[in-house]
Design a protein around this motif. Structure first.
Motif, PDB file in Angstrom:
ATOM      1  N   TRP A 197      60.457 -35.783  -7.975  1.00 42.49           N
ATOM      2  CA  TRP A 197      60.332 -34.332  -7.801  1.00 42.49           C
ATOM      3  C   TRP A 197      60.962 -33.938  -6.472  1.00 42.49           C
ATOM      4  CZ3 TRP A 197      59.694 -30.151 -10.449  1.00 42.49           C
ATOM      5  CH2 TRP A 197      59.266 -28.961  -9.848  1.00 42.49           C
ATOM      6  N   ASN A 198      61.880 -32.980  -6.515  1.00 44.64           N
ATOM      7  CA  ASN A 198      62.551 -32.536  -5.277  1.00 44.64           C
ATOM      8  C   ASN A 198      62.111 -31.151  -4.830  1.00 44.64           C
ATOM      9  OD1 ASN A 198      63.816 -30.760  -7.007  1.00 44.64           O
ATOM     10  ND2 ASN A 198      65.899 -31.475  -6.602  1.00 44.64           N
ATOM     11  N   GLN A 251      58.330 -30.305 -16.905  1.00 46.53           N
ATOM     12  CA  GLN A 251      59.735 -30.705 -16.988  1.00 46.53           C
ATOM     13  C   GLN A 251      59.875 -32.128 -17.523  1.00 46.53           C
ATOM     14  OE1 GLN A 251      62.204 -29.917 -13.557  1.00 46.53           O
ATOM     15  NE2 GLN A 251      61.042 -28.084 -13.028  1.00 46.53           N
ATOM     16  N   ASN A 262      69.069 -34.677 -13.853  1.00 47.44           N
ATOM     17  CA  ASN A 262      67.738 -34.937 -14.401  1.00 47.44           C
ATOM     18  C   ASN A 262      67.464 -36.419 -14.615  1.00 47.44           C
ATOM     19  OD1 ASN A 262      67.091 -32.185 -14.543  1.00 47.44           O
ATOM     20  ND2 ASN A 262      68.168 -31.984 -16.485  1.00 47.44           N
ATOM     21  N   THR A 322      56.146 -30.405 -12.573  1.00 48.64           N
ATOM     22  CA  THR A 322      56.784 -31.704 -12.805  1.00 48.64           C
ATOM     23  C   THR A 322      56.443 -32.232 -14.185  1.00 48.64           C
ATOM     24  OG1 THR A 322      56.605 -32.190 -10.441  1.00 48.64           O
ATOM     25  CG2 THR A 322      57.077 -34.036 -11.904  1.00 48.64           C
ATOM     26  N   GLN A 347      52.997 -27.683  -8.183  1.00 46.99           N
ATOM     27  CA  GLN A 347      54.212 -28.479  -8.340  1.00 46.99           C
ATOM     28  C   GLN A 347      53.979 -29.654  -9.288  1.00 46.99           C
ATOM     29  OE1 GLN A 347      56.178 -29.538  -4.712  1.00 46.99           O
ATOM     30  NE2 GLN A 347      56.661 -27.417  -4.231  1.00 46.99           N
ATOM     31  N   GLN A 375      61.884 -28.616  -6.918  1.00 44.08           N
ATOM     32  CA  GLN A 375      62.313 -27.671  -7.951  1.00 44.08           C
ATOM     33  C   GLN A 375      62.557 -28.337  -9.290  1.00 44.08           C
ATOM     34  OE1 GLN A 375      65.809 -25.916  -5.990  1.00 44.08           O
ATOM     35  NE2 GLN A 375      64.622 -24.043  -5.696  1.00 44.08           N
ATOM     36  N   ARG A 376      62.959 -29.600  -9.233  1.00 43.28           N
ATOM     37  CA  ARG A 376      63.410 -30.244 -10.459  1.00 43.28           C
ATOM     38  C   ARG A 376      62.860 -31.656 -10.559  1.00 43.28           C
ATOM     39  NH1 ARG A 376      69.727 -30.275 -11.417  1.00 43.28           N
ATOM     40  NH2 ARG A 376      69.684 -31.601  -9.573  1.00 43.28           N
ATOM     41  N   CYS A 377      62.533 -32.046 -11.799  1.00 49.66           N
ATOM     42  CA  CYS A 377      62.064 -33.394 -12.088  1.00 49.66           C
ATOM     43  C   CYS A 377      63.230 -34.224 -12.607  1.00 49.66           C
ATOM     44  CB  CYS A 377      60.959 -33.352 -13.139  1.00 49.66           C
ATOM     45  SG  CYS A 377      60.424 -34.977 -13.730  1.00 49.66           S
ATOM     46  N   ALA A 378      63.329 -35.445 -12.115  1.00 46.60           N
ATOM     47  CA  ALA A 378      64.286 -36.409 -12.642  1.00 46.60           C
ATOM     48  C   ALA A 378      63.508 -37.622 -13.135  1.00 46.60           C
ATOM     49  CB  ALA A 378      65.299 -36.815 -11.573  1.00 46.60           C
TER      50      ALA A 378
END
Length: 291
Positions: free
Chosen positions: A195-196, A115, A76, A112, A108, A198-201
């Protein structure tokens, strides 16, 4: 080391002492003069090397990586591999994803923001409220005391009536009393949300500093939420609570201060995006009847 963009020799030696031999180097700097970032690849995998423009930014970012970023969880956020106070440099791991963009699908984009709100809450909570209260009070005072300089520097980009409106709004900050405080990200907007699918970093912590939590929402409140209020809803869903009434009032005041700052900075530095953000905020405040 084979290079597509050279690292300075002292920096290259230090990086290879941390990661081992490097085969590929790519310039990953942002399009601004004080951004110095490389993506490096080798047997240790993909990493980023960042050189801070000033010691204060190096200190802030290393503190964030040591005290707050680990709270966000694996994948993350980047992880700090090593740092050099002498070189003002950091080596951090790469994380999956691309900076969030306006053309990202609405579904999406909402995911994002939700998350990102959760990650920001974890980041804020890394510093207890009482430990950041002095800095939060200083931030409110600085917004008030710094306004006149920004208004003067904005010149013709603010009318006299608009300048008076900003003064009235910003002057309300001290009367609001203590604001919830924590460790701020300091540059919390879509460019720093990766954003990939599926997941936000969350990335980029050089402006991290103790302060009023609400100040972290100013950029989104001025540049994104007016057109996409559903993203505000998503973010605060992830954050775990809405802004209090006092925080909502403080956010308006901080956005007014930001408008003056943007209209001082943007035209002087030839940055049409910053200038447009400041002008749009002024127009929004006028439409809201705050003039």
């Amino acid at each position: 080391m084979t290079e597509s963009a050279s690292l300075p020799v002292p920096l290259a030696r230090w990086v290879e002492s941390v990661l081992g031999p490097i085969q590929v180097v790519r310039d990953a700097s942002h399009a601004r003069t004080n951004s110095v970032v490389w993506e490096v690849s080798g047997s240790a995998g993909h990493h980023f090397v960042k050189v801070a423009p000033k010691a204060v930014f190096y200190t802030r970012e290393t503190r964030a990586y040591r005290e707050a970023v680990p709270r966000l969880g694996y994948g993350n956020a980047p992880a700090l591999k090593d740092s050099s106070a002498e070189l003002l440099a950091l080596v951090v791991t790469a994380v999956d994803g691309e900076p969030l963009k306006s053309e990202t699908s609405p579904l999406q984009r909402r995911a994002t923001h939700e998350q990102a709100g959760r990650l920001l809450r974890l980041f804020h909570d890394a510093l207890p409220n009482h430990a950041a209260q002095a800095e939060a009070a200083n931030a409110a005072e600085a917004a008030v005391t710094g306004l006149e300089k920004h208004v003067a520097d904005a010149g013709d980009h603010l009318s006299a009536a608009e300048a008076d409106m900003l003064r009235r709004i910003v002057s309300t900050l001290p009367a609001l009393g203590p604001l919830p405080a924590g460790l701020l990200h300091g540059d919390f907007w879509e460019r720093n949300m990766l954003w990939n699918g599926q997941r936000c970093a969350l990335i980029d912590y050089e402006r991290s500093t103790p302060g009023p939590r609400v100040a972290d929402f100013v950029k989104l409140a001025t540049a994104v939420w007016p057109d996409h209020p559903q993203l505000s809803t998503a973010l605060f869903t992830g954050y775990g609570r809405p802004l209090s009434t006092i925080e909502q009032q403080a956010l308006v005041a901080f956005t007014a201060a930001d408008a003056a700052s943007a209209l001082a900075y943007g035209p002087r530095h030839g940055d049409p995006h910053v200038t447009a953000r400041g002008r749009r905020t002024v127009e929004h405040l006028k439409q809201e009847g705050l003039r």
